[in-house]
Motif scaffolding. Structure first.
Motif, PDB file in Angstrom:
ATOM      1  N   GLY A 159       0.723  -1.050  -0.158  1.00  0.00           N
ATOM      2  CA  GLY A 159       0.037   0.026   0.198  1.00  0.00           C
ATOM      3  C   GLY A 159       0.805   1.217  -0.016  1.00  0.00           C
ATOM      4  N   PRO A 160       0.184   2.370  -0.082  1.00  0.00           N
ATOM      5  CA  PRO A 160       0.894   3.738  -0.108  1.00  0.00           C
ATOM      6  C   PRO A 160       1.827   3.912   1.166  1.00  0.00           C
ATOM      7  CG  PRO A 160      -1.354   4.252   0.333  1.00  0.00           C
ATOM      8  CD  PRO A 160      -1.127   2.699   0.166  1.00  0.00           C
ATOM      9  N   PRO A 161       2.583   4.688   1.157  1.00  0.00           N
ATOM     10  CA  PRO A 161       3.413   5.176   2.546  1.00  0.00           C
ATOM     11  C   PRO A 161       2.354   5.471   3.650  1.00  0.00           C
ATOM     12  CG  PRO A 161       4.334   6.256   0.594  1.00  0.00           C
ATOM     13  CD  PRO A 161       3.153   5.771   0.118  1.00  0.00           C
ATOM     14  N   GLY A 162       2.652   5.071   4.785  1.00  0.00           N
ATOM     15  CA  GLY A 162       1.932   5.286   5.899  1.00  0.00           C
ATOM     16  C   GLY A 162       1.518   4.127   6.474  1.00  0.00           C
ATOM     17  N   PRO A 163       0.526   4.195   7.456  1.00  0.00           N
ATOM     18  CA  PRO A 163       0.125   2.780   8.076  1.00  0.00           C
ATOM     19  C   PRO A 163      -0.558   1.907   6.992  1.00  0.00           C
ATOM     20  CG  PRO A 163      -0.659   4.801   9.299  1.00  0.00           C
ATOM     21  CD  PRO A 163       0.157   5.164   7.997  1.00  0.00           C
ATOM     22  N   LEU A 164      -0.390   0.698   7.238  1.00  0.00           N
ATOM     23  CA  LEU A 164      -0.908  -0.408   6.365  1.00  0.00           C
ATOM     24  C   LEU A 164      -2.081  -0.807   6.707  1.00  0.00           C
ATOM     25  CD1 LEU A 164      -0.358  -1.540   3.498  1.00  0.00           C
ATOM     26  CD2 LEU A 164       0.623  -3.283   4.725  1.00  0.00           C
ATOM     27  N   LEU A 165      -3.222   0.125   6.599  1.00  0.00           N
ATOM     28  CA  LEU A 165      -4.405  -0.331   6.752  1.00  0.00           C
ATOM     29  C   LEU A 165      -5.338  -1.184   5.785  1.00  0.00           C
ATOM     30  CD1 LEU A 165      -5.710   3.306   8.550  1.00  0.00           C
ATOM     31  CD2 LEU A 165      -4.846   1.056   9.472  1.00  0.00           C
ATOM     32  N   GLN A 166      -5.990  -1.909   6.322  1.00  0.00           N
ATOM     33  CA  GLN A 166      -6.549  -3.140   5.187  1.00  0.00           C
ATOM     34  C   GLN A 166      -7.340  -2.096   4.078  1.00  0.00           C
ATOM     35  OE1 GLN A 166      -9.142  -7.328   5.226  1.00  0.00           O
ATOM     36  NE2 GLN A 166      -8.420  -6.057   7.274  1.00  0.00           N
ATOM     37  N   ASN A 167      -8.129  -1.078   4.389  1.00  0.00           N
ATOM     38  CA  ASN A 167      -8.904  -0.243   3.166  1.00  0.00           C
ATOM     39  C   ASN A 167      -7.887   0.595   2.644  1.00  0.00           C
ATOM     40  OD1 ASN A 167      -8.282   1.602   5.140  1.00  0.00           O
ATOM     41  ND2 ASN A 167     -10.219   2.070   5.667  1.00  0.00           N
ATOM     42  N   ARG A 168      -6.558   0.565   2.781  1.00  0.00           N
ATOM     43  CA  ARG A 168      -5.618   1.309   2.095  1.00  0.00           C
ATOM     44  C   ARG A 168      -4.666   0.533   1.155  1.00  0.00           C
ATOM     45  NH1 ARG A 168      -2.100   4.249   4.686  1.00  0.00           N
ATOM     46  NH2 ARG A 168      -1.826   6.132   2.983  1.00  0.00           N
ATOM     47  N   VAL A 169      -4.868  -1.000   1.300  1.00  0.00           N
ATOM     48  CA  VAL A 169      -3.801  -1.792   0.499  1.00  0.00           C
ATOM     49  C   VAL A 169      -4.316  -1.707  -0.864  1.00  0.00           C
ATOM     50  CG1 VAL A 169      -3.546  -4.172   0.038  1.00  0.00           C
ATOM     51  CG2 VAL A 169      -3.781  -3.277   2.338  1.00  0.00           C
ATOM     52  N   ASN A 170      -3.491  -1.553  -1.822  1.00  0.00           N
ATOM     53  CA  ASN A 170      -3.490  -1.337  -3.421  1.00  0.00           C
ATOM     54  C   ASN A 170      -3.395  -2.749  -3.673  1.00  0.00           C
ATOM     55  OD1 ASN A 170      -1.516   1.556  -2.692  1.00  0.00           O
ATOM     56  ND2 ASN A 170      -3.714   1.495  -3.463  1.00  0.00           N
ATOM     57  N   TYR A 171      -2.444  -3.449  -3.361  1.00  0.00           N
ATOM     58  CA  TYR A 171      -2.181  -4.830  -3.925  1.00  0.00           C
ATOM     59  C   TYR A 171      -2.299  -5.933  -2.996  1.00  0.00           C
ATOM     60  CZ  TYR A 171      -0.517  -1.613  -7.443  1.00  0.00           C
ATOM     61  OH  TYR A 171      -0.551  -0.566  -8.389  1.00  0.00           O
ATOM     62  N   TRP A 172      -2.830  -7.181  -3.253  1.00  0.00           N
ATOM     63  CA  TRP A 172      -2.969  -8.199  -2.475  1.00  0.00           C
ATOM     64  C   TRP A 172      -2.219  -9.590  -3.315  1.00  0.00           C
ATOM     65  CZ3 TRP A 172      -4.488  -8.026   2.372  1.00  0.00           C
ATOM     66  CH2 TRP A 172      -5.695  -7.258   2.596  1.00  0.00           C
ATOM     67  N   GLY A 173      -1.552 -10.291  -2.459  1.00  0.00           N
ATOM     68  CA  GLY A 173      -0.912 -11.478  -3.196  1.00  0.00           C
ATOM     69  C   GLY A 173      -1.958 -12.589  -2.749  1.00  0.00           C
ATOM     70  N   LYS A 174      -1.794 -13.737  -3.511  1.00  0.00           N
ATOM     71  CA  LYS A 174      -2.669 -14.813  -3.183  1.00  0.00           C
ATOM     72  C   LYS A 174      -2.119 -15.206  -1.793  1.00  0.00           C
ATOM     73  CE  LYS A 174      -3.680 -16.391  -7.872  1.00  0.00           C
ATOM     74  NZ  LYS A 174      -3.605 -17.239  -8.781  1.00  0.00           N
ATOM     75  N   GLY A 175      -2.852 -15.966  -0.953  1.00  0.00           N
ATOM     76  CA  GLY A 175      -2.559 -16.267   0.230  1.00  0.00           C
ATOM     77  C   GLY A 175      -1.816 -17.642   0.458  1.00  0.00           C
ATOM     78  N   THR A 176      -1.146 -17.774   1.368  1.00  0.00           N
ATOM     79  CA  THR A 176      -0.582 -19.237   1.671  1.00  0.00           C
ATOM     80  C   THR A 176      -0.932 -19.704   3.057  1.00  0.00           C
ATOM     81  OG1 THR A 176       1.803 -20.072   1.743  1.00  0.00           O
ATOM     82  CG2 THR A 176       1.440 -17.935   2.707  1.00  0.00           C
ATOM     83  N   GLN A 177      -1.316 -21.027   2.959  1.00  0.00           N
ATOM     84  CA  GLN A 177      -1.952 -21.616   4.091  1.00  0.00           C
ATOM     85  C   GLN A 177      -0.956 -21.761   5.385  1.00  0.00           C
ATOM     86  OE1 GLN A 177      -5.374 -22.341   4.819  1.00  0.00           O
ATOM     87  NE2 GLN A 177      -4.531 -22.791   6.760  1.00  0.00           N
ATOM     88  N   VAL A 178      -1.246 -21.436   6.424  1.00  0.00           N
ATOM     89  CA  VAL A 178      -0.348 -21.816   7.636  1.00  0.00           C
ATOM     90  C   VAL A 178      -1.319 -22.625   8.580  1.00  0.00           C
ATOM     91  CG1 VAL A 178       0.940 -21.243   9.667  1.00  0.00           C
ATOM     92  CG2 VAL A 178       1.179 -19.988   7.461  1.00  0.00           C
ATOM     93  N   THR A 179      -0.978 -23.905   8.868  1.00  0.00           N
ATOM     94  CA  THR A 179      -1.694 -24.827   9.892  1.00  0.00           C
ATOM     95  C   THR A 179      -0.859 -25.100  10.875  1.00  0.00           C
ATOM     96  OG1 THR A 179      -3.053 -25.602   8.050  1.00  0.00           O
ATOM     97  CG2 THR A 179      -2.942 -26.835   9.986  1.00  0.00           C
ATOM     98  N   VAL A 180      -1.332 -24.935  12.196  1.00  0.00           N
ATOM     99  CA  VAL A 180      -0.165 -25.396  13.509  1.00  0.00           C
ATOM    100  C   VAL A 180      -1.419 -26.215  14.165  1.00  0.00           C
ATOM    101  CG1 VAL A 180       0.771 -24.303  15.430  1.00  0.00           C
ATOM    102  CG2 VAL A 180       0.777 -22.859  13.390  1.00  0.00           C
ATOM    103  N   SER A 181      -0.844 -27.278  14.238  1.00  0.00           N
ATOM    104  CA  SER A 181      -1.348 -28.526  14.982  1.00  0.00           C
ATOM    105  C   SER A 181      -0.967 -28.296  16.398  1.00  0.00           C
ATOM    106  CB  SER A 181      -1.110 -29.879  14.287  1.00  0.00           C
ATOM    107  OG  SER A 181       0.401 -29.992  14.569  1.00  0.00           O
ATOM    108  N   SER A 182      -1.918 -28.759  17.402  1.00  0.00           N
ATOM    109  CA  SER A 182      -1.621 -28.855  18.637  1.00  0.00           C
ATOM    110  C   SER A 182      -1.247 -30.309  19.110  1.00  0.00           C
ATOM    111  CB  SER A 182      -2.953 -28.614  19.631  1.00  0.00           C
ATOM    112  OG  SER A 182      -3.911 -29.463  19.152  1.00  0.00           O
TER     113      SER A 182
END
Length: 121
Positions: free
Chosen positions: A98-121
């Protein structure tokens, strides 16, 4: 800017993972960069951010002391080192720019595809 996240996987509680996000396209170091995550049945939430030129890093409270965000401008890549993982860290992790400044969700310009993280107990 195109963002490609990687490094997710399955790990036992207490373990570690390092996520990477490679950026291509426009000048990488013109953007604040960060990570968000979305757990099943929950809204996407902020995890960590790193502003331009190595400014002050920000973390959600649950990540402080366990996660470290960093960037390598020469490689156009940001990282999220996650230690002492907990089952509640299980989520799809997204890198964002996102632009300079706090990276608030509503200011994000570009998103990457997600990567799954799974933590087992």
């Amino acid at each position: 800017v195109q963002l490609q996240a990687s490094g997710g996987g399955v790990v036992q509680a207490g373990g570690s993972l390092r996520l990477s996000c490679a950026a291509s396209g426009r000048t990488f170091d013109s953007y604040a960069m960060g990570w968000f995550r979305q757990a099943p049945g929950k809204e996407r939430e902020f995890v960590a951010s790193l502003p331009l030129n190595g400014g002050k890093k920000s973390y959600t409270d649950s990540a402080k002391g366990r996660f470290t965000i960093s960037r390598d401008n020469a490689k156009n890549t940001i990282y999220l080192q996650m230690n002492s993982l907990k089952p509640e860290d299980t989520a799809v992790y997204y890198c964002a720019a996102g632009p300079p400044g706090p990276l608030l969700q509503n200011r994000v310009n570009y998103w990457g595809k997600g990567t799954q993280v799974t933590v087992s107990s």
